[in-house]
Design a protein around this motif. Structure first.
Motif, mmCIF file in Angstrom:
data_model
loop_
_atom_site.group_PDB
_atom_site.id
_atom_site.type_symbol
_atom_site.label_atom_id
_atom_site.label_comp_id
_atom_site.label_asym_id
_atom_site.label_seq_id
_atom_site.Cartn_x
_atom_site.Cartn_y
_atom_site.Cartn_z
ATOM 1 N N VAL A 55 0.497 -1.172 0.008
ATOM 2 C CA VAL A 55 0.196 -0.095 -0.239
ATOM 3 C C VAL A 55 1.436 1.122 0.159
ATOM 4 O O VAL A 55 1.041 2.430 -0.495
ATOM 5 C CB VAL A 55 -0.930 0.390 1.220
ATOM 6 N N VAL A 70 -0.770 6.943 -6.468
ATOM 7 C CA VAL A 70 -2.218 6.225 -6.390
ATOM 8 C C VAL A 70 -2.516 7.065 -5.260
ATOM 9 O O VAL A 70 -2.227 7.492 -4.521
ATOM 10 C CB VAL A 70 -2.076 5.210 -6.327
ATOM 11 N N MET A 109 -7.674 0.308 -4.568
ATOM 12 C CA MET A 109 -7.145 1.770 -4.487
ATOM 13 C C MET A 109 -7.007 2.824 -5.499
ATOM 14 O O MET A 109 -7.749 3.867 -5.311
ATOM 15 C CB MET A 109 -5.815 1.591 -4.775
ATOM 16 N N ASN A 110 -7.965 2.281 -6.762
ATOM 17 C CA ASN A 110 -7.896 3.634 -7.986
ATOM 18 C C ASN A 110 -9.696 3.192 -7.632
ATOM 19 O O ASN A 110 -9.956 3.926 -8.633
ATOM 20 C CB ASN A 110 -7.187 2.777 -9.121
ATOM 21 N N ARG A 111 -9.945 2.941 -6.825
ATOM 22 C CA ARG A 111 -11.724 2.686 -6.489
ATOM 23 C C ARG A 111 -12.330 2.408 -7.631
ATOM 24 O O ARG A 111 -13.384 3.371 -8.580
ATOM 25 C CB ARG A 111 -12.584 4.347 -6.070
ATOM 26 N N SER A 163 -5.556 -5.071 -5.058
ATOM 27 C CA SER A 163 -5.593 -3.951 -4.572
ATOM 28 C C SER A 163 -5.816 -3.243 -5.468
ATOM 29 O O SER A 163 -5.728 -1.939 -5.088
ATOM 30 C CB SER A 163 -4.172 -4.072 -3.493
ATOM 31 N N ALA A 185 -4.830 5.568 -0.255
ATOM 32 C CA ALA A 185 -5.353 3.862 -0.164
ATOM 33 C C ALA A 185 -7.126 4.162 0.706
ATOM 34 O O ALA A 185 -8.329 3.509 0.345
ATOM 35 C CB ALA A 185 -4.388 3.387 0.645
ATOM 36 N N TYR A 186 -7.265 5.127 1.777
ATOM 37 C CA TYR A 186 -8.292 4.439 2.513
ATOM 38 C C TYR A 186 -9.859 5.062 1.618
ATOM 39 O O TYR A 186 -9.814 5.951 1.763
ATOM 40 C CB TYR A 186 -8.070 4.990 4.680
ATOM 41 N N TRP A 242 -11.613 -1.272 2.738
ATOM 42 C CA TRP A 242 -11.544 -1.765 1.076
ATOM 43 C C TRP A 242 -12.619 -3.075 1.304
ATOM 44 O O TRP A 242 -12.734 -3.828 0.661
ATOM 45 C CB TRP A 242 -10.439 -2.438 0.938
ATOM 46 N N LEU A 281 -8.336 -0.865 5.659
ATOM 47 C CA LEU A 281 -8.118 0.039 4.529
ATOM 48 C C LEU A 281 -9.767 0.862 3.707
ATOM 49 O O LEU A 281 -9.471 1.814 2.765
ATOM 50 C CB LEU A 281 -7.029 -1.002 3.887
ATOM 51 N N LEU A 309 2.693 1.536 -3.858
ATOM 52 C CA LEU A 309 1.724 2.059 -4.536
ATOM 53 C C LEU A 309 1.324 3.734 -4.301
ATOM 54 O O LEU A 309 1.625 4.714 -5.702
ATOM 55 C CB LEU A 309 -0.058 1.130 -4.303
ATOM 56 N N ALA A 310 1.166 4.144 -2.661
ATOM 57 C CA ALA A 310 0.664 5.608 -2.713
ATOM 58 C C ALA A 310 1.612 6.501 -3.098
ATOM 59 O O ALA A 310 1.657 7.741 -3.764
ATOM 60 C CB ALA A 310 0.676 5.424 -0.742
#
Length: 392
Positions: free
Chosen positions: A21, A29, A105-107, A101, A32-33, A130, A128, A24-25
């Motif tokens: 996570v 990106v 993360m990208n909704r 993930s 995350a949350y 998710w 997160l 990626l952040a």
């Protein structure tokens, strides 16, 4: 039941969930949350009578004459008209997390309506944001029959976002005949006569609770100092070559062949081992054992949330739960299923109702706890230290 070649509670590898996570952040990106109000997409359940359910291999009942047929899923489809698209694609918690993930993360939709992951990984999804909150008003069986001891883990208070699929116990398995005595305590593993004949789990999440309990720690609220104290102990035992090796589920082979005399073990595996060798014993140590679960959750933006919730509730019908428990032999999260099995006309099936590794009795339950999970802030440094000890 065939013996499994993998651990359903596999270890954190490499960066791990939290590290991925973070990575990626760092690549631009979005954060995350995902807040609660932004997790649900358009539910197509009414117009599309289907649900996509992803699980681990060999973790559901099958027809003896047709291994592609899963009677409890077939019964759900016949009763509701909902087609279940069932896949056995989860072989490793981290691998599966890495697969879905980026979409979360990208909704974006993951293509999954319902998945089963180990509770330590379910904690990552919940933290997160998710995993969607379930509609308990549509899940009367869950509300009525969920095991009270599993109702409110620290990572998901009130079980709002997750529901146990199956549960299990981490304890000690040993060959009583070969050892010549009983094992009652974690401390018994460190006795001189067991030098080189003991294995522990390689996975951080699989190992830490029992080891801390052996040192008298309350694992519902363990501290960083407790963790490092256990690591110091295990490092010394490795240095002395007391621990033969660290394992995944291949510990079952070591114990069966006699290469080890005692090991960290899962209750479900112990039932299978005992069927082949009655000299194998499984014990919850005097200091206590860990009660864990692998849980169902509905990922964000799932297309068939209502259908997924209906399928979950189906498995909390005691009749259905009994069929599943008879097939997989893990701790059943539906205590009422015990009466169903006890009333079976088949003696072997009826005997499962008396097996405390499937339906723990009161005395056993007093020694079982649900350990607090490793926080995101703790995970990177803890995994680094543990993996160095294990040799990962």
């Amino acid at each position: 039941m065939p013996r499994l070649d993998f651990s359903r509670r596999d270890a954190l590898r490499g960066l791990g969930a939290a590290g991925l996570v973070t990575a990626l952040a760092g690549c631009g990106v979005p954060a995350a949350y995902v807040p609660e109000g932004q997790r649900q997409g358009t539910d197509r359940s009414e117009r599309d009578q289907s649900v996509v359910f992803s699980n681990w291999p060999l973790y559901i009942d099958t027809d003896e004459e047709d291994e592609e047929s899963r009677p409890t899923l077939d019964a759900f489809s016949e009763r509701t008209g909902i087609e279940v698209r069932y896949t056995e694609e989860i072989n490793d918690n981290d691998e599966f997390f890495g697969k879905i993930s980026p979409a979360l993360m990208n909704r974006q939709e993951t293509g999954h309506d319902l998945v089963v992951v180990s509770d330590w990984m379910a904690a990552r999804f919940v933290h997160l944001g998710w995993a969607q909150k379930m509609d308990r008003s549509a899940q009367s069986n869950v509300a009525r029959h969920l095991d009270p001891q599993l109702r409110s883990p620290a990572f998901d208070e009130g079980r709002l976002h997750t529901v146990p699929w199956q549960s299990g116990i981490t304890g000690i398995a040993y060959n009583r005949k070969a050892l010549g005595r009983e094992i009652k305590s974690v401390k018994d593993l460190w006795r001189p006569e067991l030098a080189g004949k003991v294995t522990l789990f390689s996975g951080l999440d699989e190992s830490y609770s029992l080891l801390m309990q052996g040192n008298g720690v309350d694992v519902t609220r363990w501290t960083e100092a407790d963790f490092h104290r256990s690591c110091d102990q295990i490092e010394e035992l490795v240095r002395k070559k007391h621990i033969r090796r660290f394992t995944g589920n291949d510990y079952t082979s070591d114990l069966s062949k006699g290469d080890v005399l005692a090991c960290q073990a899962y209750s479900g595996d112990a039932i299978q081992l005992q069927a082949d060798n009655p000299d194998i014993e499984f014990v919850i140590p005097e200091e206590g054992g860990e009660l864990w679960a692998e849980s169902l959750l509905v990922p964000n933006l799932a297309r068939h949330k209502a259908n997924a919730e209906a399928l979950i509730d189906h498995y909390y019908d005691p009749e259905v739960a009994a069929s599943l428990a008879a097939a997989v032999n893990y701790v059943c999260p539906v205590p009422a299923a015990r009466e169903v099995l006890a009333g079976s006309g088949d003696q072997e099936t009826a005997e499962l109702a008396e097996n405390p590794l499937i339906f723990p009795d009161d005395e056993m339950r007093r020694r079982l706890v649900v350990a607090r999970d490793i926080s995101t802030a703790e995970r990177r440094s803890f995994a680094k230290r543990w993996n160095a000890i294990v040799g990962l």
